[in-house]
Write a protein that holds these residues in place. Structure first.
Motif, mmCIF file in Angstrom:
data_model
loop_
_atom_site.group_PDB
_atom_site.id
_atom_site.type_symbol
_atom_site.label_atom_id
_atom_site.label_comp_id
_atom_site.label_asym_id
_atom_site.label_seq_id
_atom_site.Cartn_x
_atom_site.Cartn_y
_atom_site.Cartn_z
ATOM 1 N N PHE A 21 5.508 6.658 3.370
ATOM 2 C CA PHE A 21 4.294 6.032 2.851
ATOM 3 C C PHE A 21 3.615 6.932 1.833
ATOM 4 N N VAL A 22 2.683 6.328 1.119
ATOM 5 C CA VAL A 22 1.727 7.033 0.276
ATOM 6 C C VAL A 22 0.352 6.555 0.739
ATOM 7 N N THR A 23 -0.585 7.473 0.913
ATOM 8 C CA THR A 23 -1.962 7.109 1.238
ATOM 9 C C THR A 23 -2.734 6.934 -0.050
ATOM 10 N N LEU A 24 -3.396 5.783 -0.197
ATOM 11 C CA LEU A 24 -4.164 5.521 -1.406
ATOM 12 C C LEU A 24 -5.394 6.419 -1.460
ATOM 13 N N PRO A 25 -5.715 6.962 -2.653
ATOM 14 C CA PRO A 25 -6.955 7.727 -2.791
ATOM 15 C C PRO A 25 -8.158 6.797 -2.631
ATOM 16 N N GLU A 26 -9.312 7.366 -2.394
ATOM 17 C CA GLU A 26 -10.507 6.579 -2.087
ATOM 18 C C GLU A 26 -10.844 5.549 -3.160
ATOM 19 N N ASP A 27 -10.731 5.886 -4.439
ATOM 20 C CA ASP A 27 -11.084 4.918 -5.480
ATOM 21 C C ASP A 27 -10.140 3.710 -5.462
ATOM 22 N N ALA A 28 -8.870 3.919 -5.193
ATOM 23 C CA ALA A 28 -7.922 2.804 -5.093
ATOM 24 C C ALA A 28 -8.220 1.958 -3.857
ATOM 25 N N ALA A 29 -8.530 2.612 -2.734
ATOM 26 C CA ALA A 29 -8.872 1.881 -1.510
ATOM 27 C C ALA A 29 -10.136 1.054 -1.720
ATOM 28 N N GLU A 30 -11.094 1.601 -2.443
ATOM 29 C CA GLU A 30 -12.352 0.880 -2.707
ATOM 30 C C GLU A 30 -12.089 -0.369 -3.548
ATOM 31 N N THR A 31 -11.184 -0.281 -4.505
ATOM 32 C CA THR A 31 -10.814 -1.449 -5.321
ATOM 33 C C THR A 31 -10.310 -2.571 -4.423
ATOM 34 N N ILE A 32 -9.519 -2.235 -3.426
ATOM 35 C CA ILE A 32 -8.974 -3.237 -2.504
ATOM 36 C C ILE A 32 -10.063 -3.773 -1.580
ATOM 37 N N ARG A 33 -10.895 -2.898 -1.046
ATOM 38 C CA ARG A 33 -11.953 -3.319 -0.117
ATOM 39 C C ARG A 33 -12.948 -4.277 -0.758
ATOM 40 N N GLU A 34 -13.259 -4.067 -2.034
ATOM 41 C CA GLU A 34 -14.282 -4.857 -2.724
ATOM 42 C C GLU A 34 -13.828 -6.263 -3.071
ATOM 43 N N ARG A 35 -12.561 -6.499 -3.066
ATOM 44 C CA ARG A 35 -12.036 -7.795 -3.508
ATOM 45 C C ARG A 35 -11.948 -8.777 -2.346
ATOM 46 N N PRO A 36 -12.605 -9.946 -2.472
ATOM 47 C CA PRO A 36 -12.466 -10.950 -1.404
ATOM 48 C C PRO A 36 -11.031 -11.472 -1.367
ATOM 49 N N ARG A 37 -10.527 -11.735 -0.156
ATOM 50 C CA ARG A 37 -9.150 -12.211 -0.017
ATOM 51 C C ARG A 37 -8.995 -12.931 1.310
ATOM 52 N N PRO A 38 -7.934 -13.708 1.436
ATOM 53 C CA PRO A 38 -7.696 -14.397 2.715
ATOM 54 C C PRO A 38 -7.300 -13.394 3.797
ATOM 55 N N ALA A 39 -7.611 -13.725 5.029
ATOM 56 C CA ALA A 39 -7.231 -12.865 6.159
ATOM 57 C C ALA A 39 -5.711 -12.871 6.312
ATOM 58 N N ARG A 40 -5.121 -11.694 6.516
ATOM 59 C CA ARG A 40 -3.675 -11.548 6.701
ATOM 60 C C ARG A 40 -3.432 -10.665 7.916
ATOM 61 N N GLY A 41 -2.220 -10.714 8.408
ATOM 62 C CA GLY A 41 -1.840 -9.903 9.561
ATOM 63 C C GLY A 41 -2.070 -8.422 9.346
ATOM 64 N N PHE A 42 -2.630 -7.765 10.342
ATOM 65 C CA PHE A 42 -2.887 -6.324 10.339
ATOM 66 C C PHE A 42 -3.845 -5.893 9.233
ATOM 67 N N GLY A 43 -4.546 -6.842 8.593
ATOM 68 C CA GLY A 43 -5.448 -6.499 7.495
ATOM 69 C C GLY A 43 -4.718 -6.143 6.216
ATOM 70 N N SER A 44 -3.451 -6.558 6.112
ATOM 71 C CA SER A 44 -2.636 -6.208 4.946
ATOM 72 C C SER A 44 -3.119 -6.923 3.687
ATOM 73 N N VAL A 45 -2.813 -6.322 2.561
ATOM 74 C CA VAL A 45 -3.159 -6.865 1.249
ATOM 75 C C VAL A 45 -1.906 -6.815 0.388
ATOM 76 N N ARG A 46 -1.548 -7.953 -0.190
ATOM 77 C CA ARG A 46 -0.345 -8.010 -1.041
ATOM 78 C C ARG A 46 -0.601 -7.293 -2.366
ATOM 79 N N VAL A 47 0.399 -6.514 -2.801
ATOM 80 C CA VAL A 47 0.285 -5.756 -4.046
ATOM 81 C C VAL A 47 1.617 -5.751 -4.793
#
Length: 101
Positions: A21-47
């Motif tokens: 794995f690679v752990t996303l830096p905080e600014d990249a994680a914030e980009t994902i957190r701020e975006r509304p999206r449908p609920a997915r398994g395990f809180g995953s986000v498609r990229v």
């Protein structure tokens, strides 16, 4: 479509030796957190991921997953990608991540 570019080290998951794995830096994680999206398994986000050199750029689609240890997200890096770029644990990866959800 939102995207972010970053460099982060590749690490091996101790519970499963063959998973990296690679752990996303905080600014990249914030980009994902701020975006509304449908609920997915395990809180995953498609990229869509773009990995730069050495060699040609490799592009693949996957999901990032929340990581309770770091408070960020982790990106799985499959064996085919690691082999194509001769990557080992600890190597820095230059990535561009596009959020698809």
């Amino acid at each position: 479509m939102e995207s972010c570019r970053f460099t982060a080290p590749l690490w091996r998951w101790q519970a499963q030796d063959s998973w990296f794995f690679v752990t996303l830096p905080e600014d990249a994680a914030e980009t994902i957190r701020e975006r509304p999206r449908p609920a997915r398994g395990f809180g995953s986000v498609r990229v869509r991921v773009h990995l730069d050199g050495p060699g040609p750029v490799t592009v693949w689609e996957t999901s990032v997953f929340p990581d309770s240890r770091s408070g960020s997200y982790v990106l799985p890096v499959k064996k085919k990608v690691r082999a194509a770029h001769d990557l080992e644990e600890g190597d820095p990866l230059d990535l561009m991540l596009e959020v698809l959800d």
